[in-house]
Design a protein around this motif. Structure first.
Motif, PDB file in Angstrom:
ATOM      1  N   PHE A 181       0.836  -1.204   0.000  1.00  0.00           N
ATOM      2  CA  PHE A 181       0.000   0.000   0.000  1.00  0.00           C
ATOM      3  C   PHE A 181       0.867   1.249   0.000  1.00  0.00           C
ATOM      4  O   PHE A 181       0.648   2.191  -0.766  1.00  0.00           O
ATOM      5  CB  PHE A 181      -0.913   0.017   1.228  1.00  0.00           C
ATOM      6  CG  PHE A 181      -2.010  -0.992   1.191  1.00  0.00           C
ATOM      7  CD1 PHE A 181      -2.319  -1.689   0.021  1.00  0.00           C
ATOM      8  CD2 PHE A 181      -2.748  -1.269   2.338  1.00  0.00           C
ATOM      9  CE1 PHE A 181      -3.329  -2.624  -0.011  1.00  0.00           C
ATOM     10  CE2 PHE A 181      -3.771  -2.201   2.312  1.00  0.00           C
ATOM     11  CZ  PHE A 181      -4.056  -2.889   1.146  1.00  0.00           C
ATOM     12  N   ALA A 182       1.859   1.268   0.894  1.00  0.00           N
ATOM     13  CA  ALA A 182       2.751   2.424   0.988  1.00  0.00           C
ATOM     14  C   ALA A 182       3.571   2.591  -0.285  1.00  0.00           C
ATOM     15  O   ALA A 182       3.780   3.712  -0.758  1.00  0.00           O
ATOM     16  CB  ALA A 182       3.666   2.279   2.200  1.00  0.00           C
ATOM     17  N   ALA A 183       4.030   1.485  -0.855  1.00  0.00           N
ATOM     18  CA  ALA A 183       4.807   1.555  -2.099  1.00  0.00           C
ATOM     19  C   ALA A 183       3.971   2.130  -3.232  1.00  0.00           C
ATOM     20  O   ALA A 183       4.447   2.946  -4.026  1.00  0.00           O
ATOM     21  CB  ALA A 183       5.322   0.161  -2.465  1.00  0.00           C
ATOM     22  N   ASN A 184       2.704   1.715  -3.301  1.00  0.00           N
ATOM     23  CA  ASN A 184       1.804   2.244  -4.324  1.00  0.00           C
ATOM     24  C   ASN A 184       1.562   3.729  -4.115  1.00  0.00           C
ATOM     25  O   ASN A 184       1.536   4.510  -5.068  1.00  0.00           O
ATOM     26  CB  ASN A 184       0.483   1.466  -4.306  1.00  0.00           C
ATOM     27  CG  ASN A 184      -0.426   1.837  -5.459  1.00  0.00           C
ATOM     28  OD1 ASN A 184      -1.122   2.832  -5.403  1.00  0.00           O
ATOM     29  ND2 ASN A 184      -0.417   1.027  -6.505  1.00  0.00           N
ATOM     30  N   LEU A 185       1.394   4.121  -2.854  1.00  0.00           N
ATOM     31  CA  LEU A 185       1.169   5.536  -2.551  1.00  0.00           C
ATOM     32  C   LEU A 185       2.382   6.371  -2.954  1.00  0.00           C
ATOM     33  O   LEU A 185       2.246   7.461  -3.539  1.00  0.00           O
ATOM     34  CB  LEU A 185       0.876   5.691  -1.060  1.00  0.00           C
ATOM     35  CG  LEU A 185       0.344   7.047  -0.578  1.00  0.00           C
ATOM     36  CD1 LEU A 185      -0.499   6.866   0.676  1.00  0.00           C
ATOM     37  CD2 LEU A 185       1.457   8.031  -0.300  1.00  0.00           C
ATOM     38  N   MET A 186       3.600   5.870  -2.672  1.00  0.00           N
ATOM     39  CA  MET A 186       4.799   6.612  -3.030  1.00  0.00           C
ATOM     40  C   MET A 186       4.953   6.713  -4.549  1.00  0.00           C
ATOM     41  O   MET A 186       5.400   7.735  -5.067  1.00  0.00           O
ATOM     42  CB  MET A 186       6.035   5.932  -2.424  1.00  0.00           C
ATOM     43  CG  MET A 186       6.083   5.997  -0.906  1.00  0.00           C
ATOM     44  SD  MET A 186       6.047   7.684  -0.252  1.00  0.00           S
ATOM     45  CE  MET A 186       7.617   8.321  -0.845  1.00  0.00           C
ATOM     46  N   GLN A 187       4.573   5.651  -5.258  1.00  0.00           N
ATOM     47  CA  GLN A 187       4.632   5.689  -6.720  1.00  0.00           C
ATOM     48  C   GLN A 187       3.659   6.722  -7.272  1.00  0.00           C
ATOM     49  O   GLN A 187       3.997   7.498  -8.179  1.00  0.00           O
ATOM     50  CB  GLN A 187       4.309   4.308  -7.292  1.00  0.00           C
ATOM     51  CG  GLN A 187       4.427   4.232  -8.804  1.00  0.00           C
ATOM     52  CD  GLN A 187       4.123   2.851  -9.338  1.00  0.00           C
ATOM     53  OE1 GLN A 187       3.780   1.940  -8.603  1.00  0.00           O
ATOM     54  NE2 GLN A 187       4.237   2.679 -10.643  1.00  0.00           N
ATOM     55  N   GLU A 188       2.445   6.753  -6.721  1.00  0.00           N
ATOM     56  CA  GLU A 188       1.455   7.756  -7.129  1.00  0.00           C
ATOM     57  C   GLU A 188       1.967   9.162  -6.811  1.00  0.00           C
ATOM     58  O   GLU A 188       1.743  10.108  -7.583  1.00  0.00           O
ATOM     59  CB  GLU A 188       0.131   7.504  -6.412  1.00  0.00           C
ATOM     60  CG  GLU A 188      -0.574   6.214  -6.812  1.00  0.00           C
ATOM     61  CD  GLU A 188      -1.613   6.468  -7.884  1.00  0.00           C
ATOM     62  OE1 GLU A 188      -1.500   7.488  -8.599  1.00  0.00           O
ATOM     63  OE2 GLU A 188      -2.535   5.646  -7.996  1.00  0.00           O
ATOM     64  N   TYR A 189       2.640   9.293  -5.675  1.00  0.00           N
ATOM     65  CA  TYR A 189       3.160  10.605  -5.289  1.00  0.00           C
ATOM     66  C   TYR A 189       4.198  11.093  -6.294  1.00  0.00           C
ATOM     67  O   TYR A 189       4.159  12.252  -6.741  1.00  0.00           O
ATOM     68  CB  TYR A 189       3.783  10.521  -3.899  1.00  0.00           C
ATOM     69  CG  TYR A 189       4.588  11.741  -3.515  1.00  0.00           C
ATOM     70  CD1 TYR A 189       3.961  12.949  -3.219  1.00  0.00           C
ATOM     71  CD2 TYR A 189       5.980  11.693  -3.461  1.00  0.00           C
ATOM     72  CE1 TYR A 189       4.698  14.077  -2.882  1.00  0.00           C
ATOM     73  CE2 TYR A 189       6.721  12.813  -3.122  1.00  0.00           C
ATOM     74  CZ  TYR A 189       6.073  13.995  -2.835  1.00  0.00           C
ATOM     75  OH  TYR A 189       6.803  15.113  -2.509  1.00  0.00           O
TER      76      TYR A 189
END
Length: 469
Positions: free
Chosen positions: A154-162
Motif C-alpha cells: 500500500f505504501a509503495a503504491n502511494l509513493m509511486q502515485e506521489y
C-alpha cells in the motif's frame, strides 16, 4: 492544513488562493483599462466601463482556466506548456465565452480590438503571476511535510502515485516508517528509521501529517501500530490520516485496494437526497433542451456525414446498465463499420481500432457521436454527469473480478463523468478497476458544485481529444 472542505469537495488552499488572486488581477486589469489608463502604448480606451463588465470578463477567463485544467496541471508544467495552456484558456475558451455573452448582452462588448488588448495583457500578467506563485508556494519552507506509516505494498503504491501525480503544490512526503521491516516494499531511500518518540520525530522533521498506510492483518504478520505515539501526535496538533482518506483528498479517488465495505457504511458520503435528485433532474432537462437547440445543426451534419460514408443505419444502439442495475438502450451516431460485431460478441474498443470509420474517428474525437444521448437524458435514463454506463456483458464479468463494482450503479449514469476526466479510455478489466476508483469518489462526494466543475473541465477533454479510441 493546506485544504478546506466545501460541499464535500476538498479545495486545496494554494490553488484556491491562486484562483482568487488571478480573478482579482483580471478584474482590476479590465477596470484600469476601462478607466483609460495607458498601460499599453496606443491602447484604445473603448473598453466597456463598469463593474459588471469587469466581473464578466474575469469570470469567463477564470472559467477558461478551469476548463483547460490550468490549476490541476500547474505543478507539473514547465514555463512553455504553462504559456500555451494559458493562451488557449484565455484566447480561445475564454474569448469564445465572452463572444457568446456579448451576443446576448451587447452593451458589455468593448469591441474586438479592445478585447484583444485586454486578453493579451491579462495573459501576460497571469503567466508571470503563476510562475512567481509556484516558486513561493512550492518552496521547502512553506510545504506541508507528510510522513507515511507503513512500508508494504500500500505504501509503495502511494509513493509511486506521489512521484507520478502527487508532487502538487504544498505537499512533500519525506518518507515511510516501516510497520514491518521484514516485508518492506518501498525503495530503500524512501525508508525512515523507526522513531523512539513519534511526536519528537515529527517536531524535529517539521511533519504536519502522518498517513497510515499499514498493511491489513499487521499483527499476524509481525507488524505493529504505535497507538500511544500516534495518539500523542493527534492530541498535540499533528494530523493523522488513513491512507484511503489521503488518496481521496489528494488524488480525488478512492484507492480500491484500501477500501472496505465499512468505509462505505460509516463514511459521511454516499448519501441519497430527494431534493438533490430533483434539482439534478431540473438541471439535466434545462441543459438537454438548450444543448439540443444549439447543437441541432451539428446533429444534422453528423447524420449526413455518417450516411454518405457508410450508409444506414446512422444511429447505433446498445443495451447498457443504468441506475440500480436496470438495463436501458443507449443511442450514438455510428462510428464503426456495420459489421463491427458481426458475430454478436461484445468486444472492448482498442487503440487505433480498425473498425472505426474515417467519419467515426472524427466524431469520436469531437464527441459528436454522443449527441443522441441527449434523448436518454431527457427520458431520465441518464444524467449529464455521472459514471459512464457499461454494457451488460462487461458488467457481469467486472462484478465477479472487481470488488465493490456494483456500487457505481447507485448513481445515475452520465454523458460525462469524473472518471472520464481523470482516467484514460477504459478497455480492459484493469482499466475498469482504475475508473471505478474515480467513480467511487464521485458516488461518495457528488454534488451540484462537482457536476458544474466536471462540465467545465470536460471542455479540455473535447478540445484535446483525450481518452478516445
Amino acid at each position: 492544513m493546506s485544504y478546506i472542505r466545501f460541499r464535500k469537495q476538498f479545495l486545496h488552499i494554494p490553488y484556491l488562493l491562486l484562483g482568487t488572486l488571478e480573478f482579482c488581477l483580471l478584474f482590476f486589469v479590465y477596470r484600469l483599462l476601462a478607466s483609460g489608463v495607458q498601460l499599453v502604448i496606443f491602447l484604445p480606451p473603448e473598453l466597456a466601463p463598469g463593474t459588471l463588465a469587469a466581473l464578466v470578463f474575469a469570470l469567463m477567463l477564470s472559467a477558461g482556466t478551469l476548463s483547460m485544467g490550468g490549476y490541476s496541471s500547474l505543478a507539473n508544467e514547465n514555463a512553455i506548456s504553462l504559456f500555451f495552456r494559458t493562451l488557449v484558456a484565455y484566447c480561445f475558451v475564454g474569448g469564445l465565452g465572452l463572444t457568446i455573452v456579448y451576443l446576448f448582452v451587447p452593451a458589455l462588448d468593448p469591441g474586438s480590438s479592445a478585447l484583444f488588448y485586454a486578453v493579451a495583457l491579462s495573459s501576460l500578467i497571469v503567466i508571470l503571476c503563476r510562475l512567481a506563485f509556484l516558486k513561493v508556494v512550492d518552496s521547502e519552507q512553506l510545504v506541508r511535510r507528510v510522513v507515511v506509516f507503513g512500508a508494504g505494498p500500500f505504501a509503495a503504491n502511494l509513493m509511486q502515485e506521489y512521484e507520478q501525480n502527487m508532487r502538487a503544490m504544498g505537499v512533500r512526503i519525506i518518507g515511510c516508517i516501516a510497520d514491518n521491516s521484514d516485508q518492506a516494499a518501498v525503495k530503500k531511500d524512501q525508508l525512515l528509521p523507526i522513531p523512539v518518540n513519534f511526536h519528537e520525530f515529527c517536531r524535529h522533521n517539521k511533519v504536519s501529517e502522518i498517513v497510515i498506510a499499514a498493511q491489513e492483518r499487521r499483527q499476524a504478520q509481525g507488524g505493529f501500530l504505535p497507538m500511544a505515539g500516534l495518539m500523542e501526535c493527534k492530541l498535540r496538533g499533528i494530523t493523522v490520516t488513513s491512507g484511503v482518506d489521503f488518496y481521496e483528498r489528494e488524488l480525488k479517488k478512492a484507492k480500491l485496494d484500501m477500501v472496505h465495505p465499512s468505509w462505505i457504511l460509516f463514511s459521511d458520503g454516499f448519501s441519497a437526497s430527494r431534493r438533490r435528485a430533483l434539482a439534478k433532474r431540473f438541471v439535466d432537462l434545462a441543459l438537454s433542451l438548450a444543448l439540443l437547440a444549439i447543437m441541432s445543426p451539428f446533429i444534422i451534419l453528423t447524420a449526413i456525414a455518417v450516411f454518405l460514408e457508410t450508409g444506414r443505419p446512422v444511429l447505433y444502439s446498445q443495451q447498457r446498465i443504468g441506475l440500480l442495475g436496470k438495463e436501458f438502450r443507449i443511442y450514438k451516431f455510428r462510428s464503426m463499420r456495420q459489421d463491427a460485431e458481426k458475430d454478436g460478441k461484445a468486444r472492448w474498443a482498442s487503440a487505433n481500432d480498425n473498425r472505426v470509420t474515417r467519419v467515426g474517428g472524427f466524431i469520436r474525437n469531437t464527441r459528436l457521436d454522443e449527441l443522441p444521448q441527449i434523448y436518454n437524458v431527457i427520458k431520465g435514463e441518464m444524467s449529464f454527469v455521472g459514471p459512464r454506463p457499461e454494457r451488460p456483458e462487461f458488467v457481469s464479468e467486472l462484478k465477479e473480478k472487481i470488488p465493490l463494482y456494483d456500487t457505481r450503479h447507485y448513481v445515475k449514469p452520465g454523458l460525462m463523468g469524473w472518471a472520464q476526466l481523470k482516467y484514460p479510455y477504459g478497455a480492459s478489466v484493469e482499466d475498469a478497476k482504475g475508473k471505478l476508483e474515480y467513480d467511487l469518489y464521485y458516488s461518495k462526494n457528488h454534488s451540484l458544485l462537482m457536476d458544474i466543475l466536471i462540465m467545465i473541465q470536460t471542455v479540455e477533454v473535447v478540445l484535446l481529444g483525450k481518452g478516445v479510441r
